[in-house]
Design a protein around this motif. Sequence first.
Motif, PDB file in Angstrom:
ATOM      1  N   ALA A   1      15.216  50.108  68.982  1.00 25.99           N
ATOM      2  CA  ALA A   1      14.692  48.737  68.926  1.00 25.99           C
ATOM      3  C   ALA A   1      13.287  48.666  69.509  1.00 25.99           C
ATOM      4  O   ALA A   1      12.419  47.952  68.984  1.00 25.99           O
ATOM      5  CB  ALA A   1      15.631  47.796  69.679  1.00 25.99           C
TER       6      ALA A   1
ATOM      7  N   ILE B   1      10.881  49.805  66.961  1.00 28.62           N
ATOM      8  CA  ILE B   1      10.654  48.793  65.927  1.00 28.62           C
ATOM      9  C   ILE B   1       9.602  47.780  66.382  1.00 28.62           C
ATOM     10  O   ILE B   1       8.686  47.424  65.625  1.00 28.62           O
ATOM     11  CB  ILE B   1      11.983  48.085  65.588  1.00 28.62           C
ATOM     12  N   ILE B   2       9.704  47.328  67.625  1.00 29.17           N
ATOM     13  CA  ILE B   2       8.733  46.359  68.143  1.00 29.17           C
ATOM     14  C   ILE B   2       7.345  46.987  68.239  1.00 29.17           C
ATOM     15  O   ILE B   2       6.339  46.340  67.949  1.00 29.17           O
ATOM     16  CB  ILE B   2       9.180  45.826  69.523  1.00 29.17           C
TER      17      ILE B   2
ATOM     18  N   ILE C   1       5.791  46.987  64.872  1.00 29.95           N
ATOM     19  CA  ILE C   1       5.283  45.643  64.561  1.00 29.95           C
ATOM     20  C   ILE C   1       3.942  45.425  65.250  1.00 29.95           C
ATOM     21  O   ILE C   1       2.992  44.896  64.655  1.00 29.95           O
ATOM     22  CB  ILE C   1       6.295  44.563  65.006  1.00 29.95           C
TER      23      ILE C   1
ATOM     24  N   HIS D   1      18.764  44.356  72.908  1.00 32.25           N
ATOM     25  CA  HIS D   1      19.468  44.844  71.719  1.00 32.25           C
ATOM     26  C   HIS D   1      20.512  45.902  72.091  1.00 32.25           C
ATOM     27  O   HIS D   1      21.664  45.836  71.654  1.00 32.25           O
ATOM     28  CB  HIS D   1      18.460  45.423  70.727  1.00 32.25           C
TER      29      HIS D   1
ATOM     30  N   LEU E   1      17.992  43.468  62.203  1.00 33.76           N
ATOM     31  CA  LEU E   1      16.742  43.868  62.854  1.00 33.76           C
ATOM     32  C   LEU E   1      15.926  44.760  61.925  1.00 33.76           C
ATOM     33  O   LEU E   1      14.703  44.593  61.794  1.00 33.76           O
ATOM     34  CB  LEU E   1      17.050  44.591  64.165  1.00 33.76           C
ATOM     35  N   CYS E   2      16.590  45.701  61.252  1.00 32.71           N
ATOM     36  CA  CYS E   2      15.900  46.577  60.299  1.00 32.71           C
ATOM     37  C   CYS E   2      15.326  45.776  59.138  1.00 32.71           C
ATOM     38  O   CYS E   2      14.159  45.935  58.765  1.00 32.71           O
ATOM     39  CB  CYS E   2      16.867  47.634  59.760  1.00 32.71           C
TER      40      CYS E   2
ATOM     41  N   THR F   1      12.476  43.170  60.173  1.00 24.62           N
ATOM     42  CA  THR F   1      11.254  43.872  60.575  1.00 24.62           C
ATOM     43  C   THR F   1      10.582  44.545  59.386  1.00 24.62           C
ATOM     44  O   THR F   1       9.353  44.473  59.233  1.00 24.62           O
ATOM     45  CB  THR F   1      11.577  44.926  61.648  1.00 24.62           C
TER      46      THR F   1
ATOM     47  N   MET G   1       8.807  41.936  57.411  1.00 26.03           N
ATOM     48  CA  MET G   1       7.585  41.506  58.101  1.00 26.03           C
ATOM     49  C   MET G   1       6.459  42.525  57.933  1.00 26.03           C
ATOM     50  O   MET G   1       5.304  42.162  57.681  1.00 26.03           O
ATOM     51  CB  MET G   1       7.874  41.292  59.590  1.00 26.03           C
ATOM     52  N   LEU G   2       6.808  43.784  58.061  1.00 25.14           N
ATOM     53  CA  LEU G   2       5.797  44.835  57.942  1.00 25.14           C
ATOM     54  C   LEU G   2       5.247  44.930  56.517  1.00 25.14           C
ATOM     55  O   LEU G   2       4.045  45.121  56.313  1.00 25.14           O
ATOM     56  CB  LEU G   2       6.384  46.181  58.371  1.00 25.14           C
TER      57      LEU G   2
ATOM     58  N   VAL H   1       6.646  53.996  58.962  1.00 22.94           N
ATOM     59  CA  VAL H   1       7.549  52.854  58.752  1.00 22.94           C
ATOM     60  C   VAL H   1       8.622  53.205  57.729  1.00 22.94           C
ATOM     61  O   VAL H   1       9.813  52.931  57.929  1.00 22.94           O
ATOM     62  CB  VAL H   1       6.747  51.612  58.298  1.00 22.94           C
TER      63      VAL H   1
ATOM     64  N   PHE I   1      12.585  53.180  58.512  1.00 21.71           N
ATOM     65  CA  PHE I   1      13.409  52.068  58.057  1.00 21.71           C
ATOM     66  C   PHE I   1      14.333  52.397  56.885  1.00 21.71           C
ATOM     67  O   PHE I   1      15.373  51.755  56.744  1.00 21.71           O
ATOM     68  CB  PHE I   1      12.523  50.867  57.701  1.00 21.71           C
TER      69      PHE I   1
END
Length: 307
Positions: free
Chosen positions: A104, A107-108, A111, A150, A201-202, A205, A208-209, A242, A246
């Motif tokens: 997690a 992932i942040i 971002i 998380h 979350l996957c 995100t 968003m990416l 990424v 992902f």
Amino acid sequence: MNNVTEFILLGLTEDPQLQKLLCAVCLITYLATLAGNTFISVTIFISPALGCPMYFFLAFLSLVDALYSTSIAPKMIVDLASEKNTISFSGCMTQLFAEHFFAAAEIILLIAMAFDRYVAICKPLHYTSTMSRPVCSSLVEAAAILGFIHGGIQVLFIAKLPFCGPNVIDHFMCDLIPLLKLACTDTHTSGPLIAANSGSLCLITFTMLLVSYVNILYSLRNHSSEGRRKALSTCASHITVVILFFIPCSYLYLRPMVSFPADKPVTVFCTLVTPLLNPLIYTLRNEEEMKKAMKKLWGQIMKDNEM
């Protein structure tokens, strides 16, 4: 009520000869992952020329990659070299927390790196004020906090389930789906909710990416050919990382709560291969400053060893 005090891990394979081969391969890969990511982090932290936000985030991404791999790989390698592969209940919960905490956090950080590229390319006049060191530090702190939340949620969900036997996990690590299969209760409702914590979350995100990079690519139409080339080179590294992160993540958590034969190879890829490739991708494609700083640090190390 829990009658289970430990779990038996079946590991990657039960073939003794294949276990020895996999042990050697995984050990070499893990050591390379650890060395590569640590070297990048140290290089960035001690090099004043690499003080921009992009390298700041890359240093922490490399550190998280090394820690994420360390939360799983050493246990897997030791089990491949031994005959009895067990893990205590508390050890299992600790591993579950660590893997989801670091995943997690990564992932942040991804971002944050995408936001950095967006501001640098689409809002260049506001870049210095927007991506100041306090802002970057806050984003790294947010990665640690959200990763902790998380991971904590995952452990709280799993730890409260009753485990009364059997205690054999058909995997080389403790993760959601293998543990849900062993729970002595109906997990048809709670199981998807637990997995959704990672799967959503996957998905969110990744979406968003993708949106951020579509905006970046669209904005490049107004740049010069040299500016487009440089921006695309930097973004290509990030987009590759990424995708490597992902796609396996989506496969493991955005699906029905059943096990598939490909689960173990995909998890090995996430645990060892992706953290190994990340530093290679960034150092091979990024600006010359990174390569020069790494050569300088390596030269200092070799000089000290000669002395």
